[in-house]
Design an enzyme around this catalytic site. Structure first.
Site, PDB file in Angstrom:
ATOM      1  N   ARG A 200      10.706   0.968  11.859  1.00  0.00           N
ATOM      2  CA  ARG A 200      10.281  -0.360  11.446  1.00  0.00           C
ATOM      3  C   ARG A 200      11.080  -1.430  12.179  1.00  0.00           C
ATOM      4  O   ARG A 200      12.183  -1.181  12.665  1.00  0.00           O
ATOM      5  CB  ARG A 200      10.457  -0.534   9.942  1.00  0.00           C
ATOM      6  CG  ARG A 200       9.640   0.426   9.088  1.00  0.00           C
ATOM      7  CD  ARG A 200       9.919   0.181   7.613  1.00  0.00           C
ATOM      8  NE  ARG A 200       9.107   1.035   6.748  1.00  0.00           N
ATOM      9  CZ  ARG A 200       9.483   2.244   6.319  1.00  0.00           C
ATOM     10  NH1 ARG A 200      10.667   2.728   6.684  1.00  0.00           N
ATOM     11  NH2 ARG A 200       8.696   2.957   5.538  1.00  0.00           N
ATOM     12  N   LYS A 223      13.069   1.217   3.953  1.00  0.00           N
ATOM     13  CA  LYS A 223      12.209   0.594   2.942  1.00  0.00           C
ATOM     14  C   LYS A 223      11.849   1.573   1.841  1.00  0.00           C
ATOM     15  O   LYS A 223      11.706   1.189   0.671  1.00  0.00           O
ATOM     16  CB  LYS A 223      10.951   0.061   3.613  1.00  0.00           C
ATOM     17  CG  LYS A 223       9.945  -0.587   2.673  1.00  0.00           C
ATOM     18  CD  LYS A 223       8.735  -1.048   3.437  1.00  0.00           C
ATOM     19  CE  LYS A 223       7.680  -1.647   2.498  1.00  0.00           C
ATOM     20  NZ  LYS A 223       6.471  -2.060   3.233  1.00  0.00           N
ATOM     21  N   HIS A 283       4.466  -4.595  13.681  1.00  0.00           N
ATOM     22  CA  HIS A 283       4.347  -3.432  12.799  1.00  0.00           C
ATOM     23  C   HIS A 283       3.238  -2.492  13.242  1.00  0.00           C
ATOM     24  O   HIS A 283       3.269  -1.295  12.942  1.00  0.00           O
ATOM     25  CB  HIS A 283       4.101  -3.889  11.364  1.00  0.00           C
ATOM     26  CG  HIS A 283       4.336  -2.822  10.344  1.00  0.00           C
ATOM     27  ND1 HIS A 283       5.593  -2.362  10.013  1.00  0.00           N
ATOM     28  CD2 HIS A 283       3.470  -2.099   9.595  1.00  0.00           C
ATOM     29  CE1 HIS A 283       5.497  -1.413   9.103  1.00  0.00           C
ATOM     30  NE2 HIS A 283       4.215  -1.234   8.831  1.00  0.00           N
ATOM     31  N   ARG A 286       4.219   0.687  14.989  1.00  0.00           N
ATOM     32  CA  ARG A 286       4.574   1.856  14.180  1.00  0.00           C
ATOM     33  C   ARG A 286       3.371   2.784  14.033  1.00  0.00           C
ATOM     34  O   ARG A 286       3.499   4.006  14.040  1.00  0.00           O
ATOM     35  CB  ARG A 286       5.085   1.383  12.820  1.00  0.00           C
ATOM     36  CG  ARG A 286       5.497   2.475  11.845  1.00  0.00           C
ATOM     37  CD  ARG A 286       6.302   1.855  10.730  1.00  0.00           C
ATOM     38  NE  ARG A 286       6.321   2.615   9.493  1.00  0.00           N
ATOM     39  CZ  ARG A 286       7.148   3.603   9.216  1.00  0.00           C
ATOM     40  NH1 ARG A 286       8.028   4.006  10.117  1.00  0.00           N
ATOM     41  NH2 ARG A 286       7.115   4.210   8.042  1.00  0.00           N
ATOM     42  N   HIS A 308       7.956   8.566   5.332  1.00  0.00           N
ATOM     43  CA  HIS A 308       6.939   8.484   4.280  1.00  0.00           C
ATOM     44  C   HIS A 308       7.063   9.670   3.325  1.00  0.00           C
ATOM     45  O   HIS A 308       7.075  10.817   3.750  1.00  0.00           O
ATOM     46  CB  HIS A 308       5.531   8.481   4.882  1.00  0.00           C
ATOM     47  CG  HIS A 308       5.156   7.181   5.503  1.00  0.00           C
ATOM     48  ND1 HIS A 308       5.349   6.921   6.834  1.00  0.00           N
ATOM     49  CD2 HIS A 308       4.619   6.054   4.962  1.00  0.00           C
ATOM     50  CE1 HIS A 308       4.941   5.690   7.103  1.00  0.00           C
ATOM     51  NE2 HIS A 308       4.491   5.150   5.989  1.00  0.00           N
ATOM     52  N   TYR A 318      -1.218   4.768   8.645  1.00  0.00           N
ATOM     53  CA  TYR A 318      -0.511   4.809   9.918  1.00  0.00           C
ATOM     54  C   TYR A 318      -1.074   5.802  10.931  1.00  0.00           C
ATOM     55  O   TYR A 318      -0.867   5.650  12.128  1.00  0.00           O
ATOM     56  CB  TYR A 318       0.969   5.138   9.677  1.00  0.00           C
ATOM     57  CG  TYR A 318       1.686   4.008   8.995  1.00  0.00           C
ATOM     58  CD1 TYR A 318       2.081   2.880   9.709  1.00  0.00           C
ATOM     59  CD2 TYR A 318       1.929   4.035   7.633  1.00  0.00           C
ATOM     60  CE1 TYR A 318       2.716   1.825   9.089  1.00  0.00           C
ATOM     61  CE2 TYR A 318       2.577   2.981   6.997  1.00  0.00           C
ATOM     62  CZ  TYR A 318       2.963   1.888   7.740  1.00  0.00           C
ATOM     63  OH  TYR A 318       3.584   0.854   7.130  1.00  0.00           O
TER      64      TYR A 318
END
Length: 331
Positions: A200, A223, A283, A286, A308, A318
């Protein structure tokens, strides 16, 4: 019991009761006594399980003052609360607050911003209500769990197309002919590094040279962290190592890229504008990285790299494969 004492020309009031310790400073003794009396009455009402005579705005202000500062991303919560304080729902008394007020707020916000923005605000406001129920006894039910949440936006599928990356890198002043010395050029390097690692923007901005061990980068704050998962290790490709090797090192800055996350975002937007590229966010890189890595790693390995824990989010948001490529794999 409340204590009132004079300090440095001002009056300090302190209320300690049942594990609660609150302090405020006032200009006059009368103001300090009035505040202390109000707080004691509120604490007594909380113990009796009574909903206090306060507005939803009062609840949000307390959450912004006491809870948000201790949370990662709390500054963004404070901004969302600030926007809500300007709405009609902020003036609703807690004794009257229900799902109808939430629905009115939701419908009004959906006319102004995307549903994804409303959902972020919804999460913050619902969290504030949950704290008010569990810890303050200011509410008995959370109206945000009763009202219908707005539907989310379709998952983004945007990835760099054609020569977009080359144009943006040129606009940022990034070149293979010279090290990325300027801040804008280092943002270009950060973009290429994001494509190689699926890290990120904030993780790249915080990455320090001490976090690099061999071919592994340690992301110390992620995150998706919780009490049981703190950070993750990201394997570095040969290209990722080459990008790092080109970066200048300074004695006064331990960070690899030497650019704050906010600066990365601002400079990326500026470079994108100069390059006449629409819609491609930092972003989105990613997603590009995750799609590339999915051709080399199985889904569990991929989740470990990207951080994740919910595979549904990984696959829905994603992982954006080209179906023409997949069709070729079937033969």
């Amino acid at each position: 019991m409340a204590t009132i004492e004079k300090r440095s020309g001002h009056w300090r009031a302190r209320v300690r009761r049942g594990g609660v310790d609150r302090t405020e400073t006032f200009r006059t003794k009368a103001e300090a006594q009035a505040w202390a009396t109000q707080i004691e009455a509120e604490l007594s009402a909380e113990r009796r399980g009574e909903i206090p005579d306060k507005s939803f705005g009062d609840l949000l202000r307390r959450y912004a003052d006491e809870i948000a500062p201790s949370k990662r991303g709390g500054d963004k919560e404070v901004l969302r609360i600030g926007r809500t304080l300007e709405r009609d729902i902020a003036s609703v008394h807690l004794r009257d607050l229900d799902e109808r007020h939430v629905a009115e707020w939701r419908d009004a916000r959906l006319k102004e911003v995307l549903s994804s923005s409303v959902l972020r605000e919804w999460t913050t406001l619902s969290n504030a209500c949950s704290v008010a129920i569990r810890e303050w006894r200011w509410l008995r039910t959370n109206p945000f769990t009763i009202a219908k949440r707005p539907a989310g936006q379709p998952a983004r599928k945007r990835r760099p197309e054609g020569g977009e990356m080359e144009r943006i890198l040129y606009a940022l002043g990034y070149s293979e002919d010279s090290p990325p010395v300027t801040k804008t050029a280092r943002v270009g390097a950060a973009a290429l590094f994001a494509i190689e690692t699926a890290m990120r923007e904030s993780e790249i901005a915080r990455l320090e040279w001490s976090d690099i061990t061999g071919r592994v980068a340690r992301v110390r704050q992620s995150k998706s962290d919780d009490a049981h998962h703190q950070g993750r290790d990201v394997p570095l490709s040969t290209e990722a190592l080459r990008i790092l090797a080109r970066l200048p090192r300074t004695a006064d800055d331990p960070r690899c890229f030497g650019v704050a996350a906010k600066s990365i975002d601002a400079l990326w937007r500026s470079g994108k504008k100069k390059a006449l590229v629409d819609g491609l966010t930092f972003h989105d890189l990613r997603r590009e990285a995750t799609t590339r890595l999915s051709k080399k790693l199985d889904v569990l390995q991929l989740a470990r790299v990207t951080g994740h824990r919910d595979l549904r989010v990984l696959l829905r948001v994603y992982y954006a494969p080209d179906m023409q490529d997949i069709a070729g794999m079937l033969d």
